[in-house]
Design a protein around this motif. Structure first.
Motif, PDB file in Angstrom:
ATOM      1  N   SER A  80     -12.414  -7.755-116.591  1.00  0.00           N
ATOM      2  CA  SER A  80     -13.415  -6.973-115.873  1.00  0.00           C
ATOM      3  C   SER A  80     -14.231  -6.172-116.882  1.00  0.00           C
ATOM      4  CB  SER A  80     -12.751  -6.031-114.871  1.00  0.00           C
ATOM      5  OG  SER A  80     -12.027  -6.780-113.915  1.00  0.00           O
ATOM      6  N   SER A  82     -18.590  -4.824-117.862  1.00  0.00           N
ATOM      7  CA  SER A  82     -20.006  -4.771-117.527  1.00  0.00           C
ATOM      8  C   SER A  82     -20.793  -5.504-118.595  1.00  0.00           C
ATOM      9  CB  SER A  82     -20.478  -3.316-117.444  1.00  0.00           C
ATOM     10  OG  SER A  82     -20.399  -2.706-118.725  1.00  0.00           O
ATOM     11  N   TYR A  90     -25.047  -5.953-114.929  1.00  0.00           N
ATOM     12  CA  TYR A  90     -24.149  -6.748-114.103  1.00  0.00           C
ATOM     13  C   TYR A  90     -22.735  -6.233-114.275  1.00  0.00           C
ATOM     14  CZ  TYR A  90     -28.214  -9.739-114.172  1.00  0.00           C
ATOM     15  OH  TYR A  90     -29.491 -10.221-114.059  1.00  0.00           O
ATOM     16  N   ILE A  93     -16.005  -8.975-112.749  1.00  0.00           N
ATOM     17  CA  ILE A  93     -14.724  -8.753-112.072  1.00  0.00           C
ATOM     18  C   ILE A  93     -13.989 -10.081-112.067  1.00  0.00           C
ATOM     19  CG2 ILE A  93     -13.579  -8.050-109.935  1.00  0.00           C
ATOM     20  CD1 ILE A  93     -16.149  -6.445-109.273  1.00  0.00           C
ATOM     21  N   TYR A  98     -21.419 -10.326-111.219  1.00  0.00           N
ATOM     22  CA  TYR A  98     -22.058  -9.829-109.999  1.00  0.00           C
ATOM     23  C   TYR A  98     -23.181  -8.883-110.390  1.00  0.00           C
ATOM     24  CZ  TYR A  98     -17.729 -11.430-107.782  1.00  0.00           C
ATOM     25  OH  TYR A  98     -16.665 -12.184-107.357  1.00  0.00           O
ATOM     26  N   ARG A 100     -25.492  -5.457-109.419  1.00  0.00           N
ATOM     27  CA  ARG A 100     -25.001  -4.118-109.036  1.00  0.00           C
ATOM     28  C   ARG A 100     -24.756  -3.996-107.529  1.00  0.00           C
ATOM     29  NH1 ARG A 100     -22.437  -1.532-113.029  1.00  0.00           N
ATOM     30  NH2 ARG A 100     -23.565  -1.866-114.936  1.00  0.00           N
ATOM     31  N   ASP A 101     -25.324  -4.922-106.742  1.00  0.00           N
ATOM     32  CA  ASP A 101     -25.064  -4.934-105.293  1.00  0.00           C
ATOM     33  C   ASP A 101     -23.906  -5.869-104.952  1.00  0.00           C
ATOM     34  OD1 ASP A 101     -27.192  -3.174-104.748  1.00  0.00           O
ATOM     35  OD2 ASP A 101     -28.614  -4.840-104.830  1.00  0.00           O
ATOM     36  N   TYR A 102     -23.206  -6.328-105.959  1.00  0.00           N
ATOM     37  CA  TYR A 102     -22.039  -7.210-105.832  1.00  0.00           C
ATOM     38  C   TYR A 102     -22.353  -8.581-105.237  1.00  0.00           C
ATOM     39  CZ  TYR A 102     -19.359  -3.294-107.453  1.00  0.00           C
ATOM     40  OH  TYR A 102     -18.884  -2.272-108.226  1.00  0.00           O
ATOM     41  N   ASN A 103     -23.563  -9.069-105.499  1.00  0.00           N
ATOM     42  CA  ASN A 103     -23.890 -10.455-105.184  1.00  0.00           C
ATOM     43  C   ASN A 103     -23.530 -11.282-106.414  1.00  0.00           C
ATOM     44  OD1 ASN A 103     -25.129  -9.874-102.636  1.00  0.00           O
ATOM     45  ND2 ASN A 103     -26.875  -9.057-103.780  1.00  0.00           N
ATOM     46  N   GLN A 104     -22.777 -12.351-106.221  1.00  0.00           N
ATOM     47  CA  GLN A 104     -22.346 -13.155-107.363  1.00  0.00           C
ATOM     48  C   GLN A 104     -23.544 -13.816-108.029  1.00  0.00           C
ATOM     49  OE1 GLN A 104     -19.061 -15.775-106.693  1.00  0.00           O
ATOM     50  NE2 GLN A 104     -19.160 -16.618-108.745  1.00  0.00           N
TER      51      GLN A 104
END
Length: 190
Positions: A80, A82, A90, A93, A98, A100-104
């Motif tokens: 994990s 950044s 990005y 994880i 992902y 910052r809105d956790y869209n892959q």
């Protein structure tokens, strides 16, 4: 006087034998040290350092045709972390990227898939590489073809620099590429 002369001669012979023994022992020890060091490669160094770090900061610079095209920086801690580039930041994880809105995000790296930049994959490349001329030469299978690549490493006290030549692989993505070099600098590792 004959006895004194014999004792002196005997002492000189014993001293000479002792001196020869010391020279032999010293030479033998140096030969053993030389032979053991001759059989070691830098693979021992990079394996120890590269395989034992799980937390680190990194900077990646991708040079395409001699010019820096993209730079990335970030931190990583046990799958994990950044990553930041010109297009944004990005989150990583479990080795997946992902926004910052956790869209892959499938691919944030220019041309090559993220898998080629994964430190786990670089470790695998080194395991399968041949080491010659201070370089690791390894192949990556791409669409059924073995594509040769080169990795050079420089381990310093406070950072590790991996220079990976992915030119042959990048040419399969884009035939106009004449060179594709990735400089991967790891620091603050533990």
């Amino acid at each position: 006087m004959d006895k004194l002369e014999k004792k002196k001669k005997k002492a000189k012979i014993q001293l000479l034998i002792f001196f020869i023994f010391i020279v032999f022992a010293f030479t033998f020890a140096k030969m053993l040290d030389f032979m053991s060091n001759k059989n070691k490669t830098n693979d021992d160094d990079i394996s120890y350092n590269l395989y034992n770090i799980s937390k680190y900061n990194y900077n990646i610079a991708i040079l395409v045709n001699g010019s820096t095209i993209y730079t990335y920086k970030g931190e990583f801690n046990n799958n994990s972390g950044s990553i930041t580039n010109e297009d944004g930041s990005y989150v990583i994880i479990n080795n997946l990227y992902y926004d910052r809105d956790y869209n892959q995000v499938d691919n944030i790296f220019y041309l090559l898939d993220t898998m080629y930049f994964s430190l786990d994959n670089i470790r695998t490349y080194i395991n399968s590489a041949t080491y010659e001329d201070n370089k690791y030469k390894f192949s990556i299978n791409y669409n059924g073809n073995a594509v040769s690549n080169i990795l050079e490493q420089d381990i310093q006290e406070d950072k590790m620099v991996l220079k990976i030549d992915y030119t042959n692989l990048a040419k399969l993505y884009n035939s106009s590429i004449s060179s594709y070099i990735v400089n991967y600098t790891l620091s603050n590792f533990s």
